[in-house]
Design an enzyme around this catalytic site. Structure first.
Site, PDB file in Angstrom:
ATOM      1  N   SER A 127       0.808  -1.219   0.000  1.00 20.44           N
ATOM      2  CA  SER A 127       0.000   0.000   0.000  1.00 20.44           C
ATOM      3  C   SER A 127       0.842   1.270   0.000  1.00 20.44           C
ATOM      4  O   SER A 127       0.485   2.250  -0.658  1.00 20.44           O
ATOM      5  CB  SER A 127      -0.940   0.011   1.214  1.00 20.44           C
ATOM      6  OG  SER A 127      -1.806  -1.097   1.188  1.00 20.44           O
ATOM      7  N   HIS A 192       0.973   4.705   4.630  1.00 20.76           N
ATOM      8  CA  HIS A 192       0.274   5.178   3.436  1.00 20.76           C
ATOM      9  C   HIS A 192       0.556   6.661   3.192  1.00 20.76           C
ATOM     10  O   HIS A 192       0.804   7.076   2.056  1.00 20.76           O
ATOM     11  CB  HIS A 192      -1.232   4.960   3.585  1.00 20.76           C
ATOM     12  CG  HIS A 192      -1.591   3.547   3.923  1.00 20.76           C
ATOM     13  ND1 HIS A 192      -2.350   3.208   5.024  1.00 20.76           N
ATOM     14  CD2 HIS A 192      -1.259   2.379   3.331  1.00 20.76           C
ATOM     15  CE1 HIS A 192      -2.500   1.901   5.070  1.00 20.76           C
ATOM     16  NE2 HIS A 192      -1.843   1.376   4.063  1.00 20.76           N
TER      17      HIS A 192
END
Length: 214
Positions: A127, A192
């Site tokens: 991610s 992230h």
């Protein structure tokens, strides 16, 4: 609302690195599944363990970005990499994109490390690196659109909205991961954010270099 593709009419190259990354992630996931918890514990990135032995634990900075917590985690990440990665690779060149992807993944891990120095929670997933790809896409293709399956019809949606939804999903799933125990593991939201910000910054470096294309 499920994204299924974007406009590739201006793409000039075959996205070999994007395809290779998807294949590696899928292959690594099968190895991870066969290895079980012992494999995850050894090859995921664990902040406290890394700080205790940076040189010995260095490989986990890379192996962790090819690991996933489950089929949904893997599928969502690979879908977004397939949709957005090819366009960014076309702009950066194959070698440039590979370096960019890995740097974003490293930035994601170090961002998480900075906010969880004493954590023993295993961190894993692509991610962070994919967040960097999305950051690059926003800068390179601000007017881009994505084909989205909505009910039984396919509609065009601005890429900014689709990427924004992914960011929100990752953010809230990351907040949930913060409440997990060291035994259950998780993926935290700072990875992230770190990957996305790295993607924005690195785009200004990589988009000006066509010599990296191979």
């Amino acid at each position: 609302m499920l994204p299924i593709g974007d406009d590739d009419t201006a793409r000039r190259t075959v996205p070999l690195v994007t395809y290779a990354l998807i294949a590696l992630n899928i292959l690594f996931f099968f190895v991870e599944q066969s290895g079980g918890d012992a494999f995850v514990g050894r090859w995921a990135f664990v902040p406290r363990r890394f700080l205790a032995n940076p040189s010995g634990d260095m490989p986990t900075l890379f192996t962790s970005m090819f690991m996933h917590a489950g089929w949904l985690h893997l599928g969502g990440n690979m879908l977004y990499l397939w949709i957005f990665g090819d366009n960014v690779e076309d702009r950066f060149g194959h070698i440039g994109f590979a370096i960019f992807y890995l740097l974003c993944g490293l930035a994601a891990s170090f961002a998480q490390l900075a906010f969880s120095l004493g954590s023993s929670v295993p961190n894993l997933g692509a991610s962070g690196a994919i967040a960097g790809v999305l950051g690059a896409y926003i800068l390179l293709f601000p007017q881009g659109s994505v084909r989205v399956l909505q009910g039984q019809q396919v509609v065009q949606v601005p890429a900014l909205i689709v990427i924004g939804l992914w960011i929100l999903l990752q953010f809230f799933s990351g907040i949930g991961a913060l409440s997990t125990t060291a035994e259950s593991g998780g993926v935290a939201y700072m990875a992230h954010i770190g990957g996305f910000l790295a993607g924005l910054v690195l785009t200004f470096v990589f988009r000006g270099s066509r010599t990296a294309q191979a």
